[in-house]
Write a protein that holds these residues in place. Structure first.
Motif, PDB file in Angstrom:
ATOM      1  N   PHE A   5       0.731  -1.346   0.344  1.00  0.00           N
ATOM      2  CA  PHE A   5       0.813   0.209   0.190  1.00  0.00           C
ATOM      3  C   PHE A   5       0.903   1.471  -0.051  1.00  0.00           C
ATOM      4  N   GLN A   6       1.653   1.335   0.705  1.00  0.00           N
ATOM      5  CA  GLN A   6       2.961   2.734   0.225  1.00  0.00           C
ATOM      6  C   GLN A   6       3.903   2.687  -0.742  1.00  0.00           C
ATOM      7  N   ASN A   7       3.776   1.286  -0.836  1.00  0.00           N
ATOM      8  CA  ASN A   7       4.421   1.682  -2.859  1.00  0.00           C
ATOM      9  C   ASN A   7       3.780   1.994  -3.540  1.00  0.00           C
ATOM     10  N   PHE A  38      -5.699   7.383   9.117  1.00  0.00           N
ATOM     11  CA  PHE A  38      -4.678   7.550   8.606  1.00  0.00           C
ATOM     12  C   PHE A  38      -3.714   8.773   8.850  1.00  0.00           C
ATOM     13  N   ASP A  39      -2.085   8.668   9.025  1.00  0.00           N
ATOM     14  CA  ASP A  39      -1.764   9.285  10.080  1.00  0.00           C
ATOM     15  C   ASP A  39      -0.913   9.210   9.988  1.00  0.00           C
ATOM     16  N   PHE A  40      -0.079  10.067  10.321  1.00  0.00           N
ATOM     17  CA  PHE A  40       1.976  10.062  10.863  1.00  0.00           C
ATOM     18  C   PHE A  40       1.800   9.355  12.239  1.00  0.00           C
ATOM     19  N   SER A  41       2.710   8.414  12.937  1.00  0.00           N
ATOM     20  CA  SER A  41       3.367   8.194  14.571  1.00  0.00           C
ATOM     21  C   SER A  41       3.632   9.606  14.928  1.00  0.00           C
ATOM     22  N   SER A  42       2.940  10.469  15.552  1.00  0.00           N
ATOM     23  CA  SER A  42       3.590  11.378  16.605  1.00  0.00           C
ATOM     24  C   SER A  42       4.984  10.770  17.655  1.00  0.00           C
ATOM     25  N   GLY A  87       3.414  15.940   3.961  1.00  0.00           N
ATOM     26  CA  GLY A  87       2.206  15.977   4.055  1.00  0.00           C
ATOM     27  C   GLY A  87       0.643  14.960   4.206  1.00  0.00           C
ATOM     28  N   ASP A  88       1.172  15.310   1.841  1.00  0.00           N
ATOM     29  CA  ASP A  88      -0.094  14.537   1.577  1.00  0.00           C
ATOM     30  C   ASP A  88      -0.323  13.241   1.185  1.00  0.00           C
ATOM     31  N   ASP A  89       0.941  12.454   2.147  1.00  0.00           N
ATOM     32  CA  ASP A  89       0.474  11.001   1.947  1.00  0.00           C
ATOM     33  C   ASP A  89      -1.127  10.101   2.791  1.00  0.00           C
ATOM     34  N   VAL A  90      -1.689  10.923   3.900  1.00  0.00           N
ATOM     35  CA  VAL A  90      -2.942  10.816   3.767  1.00  0.00           C
ATOM     36  C   VAL A  90      -3.586  11.287   3.146  1.00  0.00           C
ATOM     37  N   GLY A  91      -3.910  12.040   2.616  1.00  0.00           N
ATOM     38  CA  GLY A  91      -5.110  12.281   1.851  1.00  0.00           C
ATOM     39  C   GLY A  91      -4.755  11.354   0.487  1.00  0.00           C
ATOM     40  N   VAL A  92      -3.559  11.467  -0.166  1.00  0.00           N
ATOM     41  CA  VAL A  92      -3.163  10.535  -0.763  1.00  0.00           C
ATOM     42  C   VAL A  92      -3.339   9.288  -0.834  1.00  0.00           C
ATOM     43  N   ALA A  93      -3.524   8.023   0.538  1.00  0.00           N
ATOM     44  CA  ALA A  93      -3.580   7.271   0.845  1.00  0.00           C
ATOM     45  C   ALA A  93      -4.963   6.996   0.851  1.00  0.00           C
ATOM     46  N   THR A  94      -5.915   7.588   1.612  1.00  0.00           N
ATOM     47  CA  THR A  94      -7.501   7.783   2.073  1.00  0.00           C
ATOM     48  C   THR A  94      -7.622   7.734   0.325  1.00  0.00           C
ATOM     49  N   ALA A  95      -7.740   8.469  -0.230  1.00  0.00           N
ATOM     50  CA  ALA A  95      -7.951   8.350  -1.996  1.00  0.00           C
ATOM     51  C   ALA A  95      -7.717   6.930  -2.653  1.00  0.00           C
ATOM     52  N   GLU A  96      -6.889   5.845  -2.135  1.00  0.00           N
ATOM     53  CA  GLU A  96      -6.569   5.061  -2.717  1.00  0.00           C
ATOM     54  C   GLU A  96      -7.216   3.920  -1.630  1.00  0.00           C
ATOM     55  N   ALA A  97      -7.417   4.490  -0.732  1.00  0.00           N
ATOM     56  CA  ALA A  97      -8.608   3.119   0.009  1.00  0.00           C
ATOM     57  C   ALA A  97      -9.458   3.427  -0.319  1.00  0.00           C
ATOM     58  N   LYS A 124      -5.256  -1.926   7.933  1.00  0.00           N
ATOM     59  CA  LYS A 124      -5.833  -1.262   9.248  1.00  0.00           C
ATOM     60  C   LYS A 124      -5.311   0.216   9.575  1.00  0.00           C
ATOM     61  N   ILE A 125      -4.658   0.424   9.806  1.00  0.00           N
ATOM     62  CA  ILE A 125      -3.851   1.547  10.022  1.00  0.00           C
ATOM     63  C   ILE A 125      -2.238   2.321   9.269  1.00  0.00           C
ATOM     64  N   TYR A 126      -2.447   3.610   8.463  1.00  0.00           N
ATOM     65  CA  TYR A 126      -1.679   3.846   7.542  1.00  0.00           C
ATOM     66  C   TYR A 126      -1.151   4.564   8.515  1.00  0.00           C
ATOM     67  N   LEU A 127       0.103   5.113   8.104  1.00  0.00           N
ATOM     68  CA  LEU A 127       1.350   6.053   9.090  1.00  0.00           C
ATOM     69  C   LEU A 127       2.330   6.437   7.676  1.00  0.00           C
TER      70      LEU A 127
END
Length: 374
Positions: A50-52, A179-183, A316-326, A340-343
């Motif tokens: 999925f990250q690819n 969908f997030d970045f790991s704090s 930053g755009d990774d979250v929006g892109v990943a959601t679109a792909e989902a 289930k958890i995208y970072l």
């Protein structure tokens, strides 16, 4: 592969566990946390693939899919941080690039407007059947826990959570994906960078956000790391509510009461800008090493101007892109290929990098939402 479920799933010793996890995961019995970690619920192969996809050019949706994707987006986009609106643009532009047919309704708030978000949730749930996907950026995880579970309980749409990645073990109902970045990862990266850059025994203070899981990770994990690994000394912690005024107030209190402090941590962009404004007015910029959070365009500009020293920069755009792909995967009947958890990816950017280096990272981070480079 581990699977979330939308109804109560019973284990012998844990009668309220809400989704199955891979019993072979080594952290399962040792993490001791109140929430599931990404590697406890994700399939490693699914995450990698999925990250690819997220990092690559878009692929058109299967032509046999003609369904309209009806989306509700509830998020605190009225705040100073551009994280929210950028990911809206990344989401919609990626969907456009993949020829996904969609409609989207936005429900905007500020991050402190918890009650307004509840009203939005009420409205969306009252319109059962009108949405296929509800994307929710909660004002704060604990405050909005009941609202998240209300969305997750619904069988009429897929529920996606933005800007958090910590499914609570006590919850009866779980969203379909996060969908997030790991704090925590960002805090560790910033800690390692600063110990190498500033050394040990540094006197520091903190502009923290709102008490809760996000600040626990961004600020709490950072504090623990620099104290334990660098021997740093914490003089003061101010909860600025993720607001510019809170960051300004914190900077004023810290500089007036604790002149020993030479490093100031800020837990989000708004507080970073507020603190920098105060320090500039008082001619204190040169005497304070200041860090931000997130690598937003406003923070990058402050680094280029020499005001902000460093920030953990999200792609930053990774979250929006990943959601679109989902959404695309879901429309194509490939929900098992969605983590289930995208970072998203995160790197530290600082004032000693060249403009060319910063611009290269910025172009990648904001590849859909856009950025003006100077």
């Amino acid at each position: 592969m581990s699977l979330f479920v939308k109804s109560l799933f019973t284990f012998t010793l844990l009668p309220t566990v809400v989704f199955a996890v891979d019993s072979s995961t080594p952290n399962l019995s040792t993490s001791g946390l109140k929430y599931w970690l990404a590697d406890e619920v994700n399939d490693t192969k699914v995450v990698t693939q999925f990250q690819n996809v997220v990092s690559s050019n878009p692929i058109k949706i299967n032509k046999s899919v003609g369904k309209l994707a009806r989306i509700a987006l509830i998020y605190p986009s009225a705040d100073l941080s551009d994280f929210w609106i950028r990911n809206y643009h990344a989401l919609t532009k990626r969907l456009d690039a993949m020829d996904v047919n969609y409609s989207i309704d936005e429900f905007s708030s500020r991050q402190i407007q918890h009650a307004l978000q509840t009203r939005y949730i009420d409205e969306v749930l009252a319109r059962q059947g009108e949405y296929d996907y509800v994307i929710y950026g909660p004002s704060e995880l604990y405050v909005q826990a009941d609202n998240i579970q209300r969305l997750a309980k619904s069988e009429s749409f897929q529920s996606y959570i933005w800007a958090f990645h910590t499914p609570m073990k006590s919850w009866q109902f779980q969203p379909d994906a996060w969908f997030d970045f790991s704090s925590s990862v960002g805090a560790q990266a910033l800690c390692d960078f600063l110990i190498q850059r500033l050394g040990s025994d540094v006197s520091f203070a903190m502009n923290r956000g709102i008490p809760g899981i996000t600040d626990d990770q961004r600020s709490g994990d950072f504090k623990s790391c620099v104290e334990e690994e660098g021997g740093w000394i914490n003089f003061y912690e101010h909860f600025g509510q993720y607001q510019a005024g809170g960051g300004r107030d914190g900077a004023a209190l810290i500089t007036q009461s604790f002149p020993e402090v030479t490093m100031l941590h800020n837990a989000n962009t708004a507080m970073t800008l507020g603190s920098l404004e105060y320090l500039a007015e008082q001619s204190l910029i040169d005497g304070m090493y200041v860090t931000g959070w997130g690598g937003t365009a406003a923070e990058i500009e402050q680094i280029k101007q020499g005001n902000l020293n460093a920030t953990p920069m999200r792609m930053g755009d990774d979250v929006g892109v990943a959601t679109a792909e989902a959404i695309k995967f879901s429309l194509e009947g490939r929900t098992s290929d969605i983590p289930k958890i995208y970072l998203g990816r995160i790197e530290v950017v600082d004032d000693q990098m060249s403009t060319e280096e910063i611009n290269a990272r910025t172009r990648e981070a904001f590849r859909y939402s856009g950025v003006e480079l100077e």
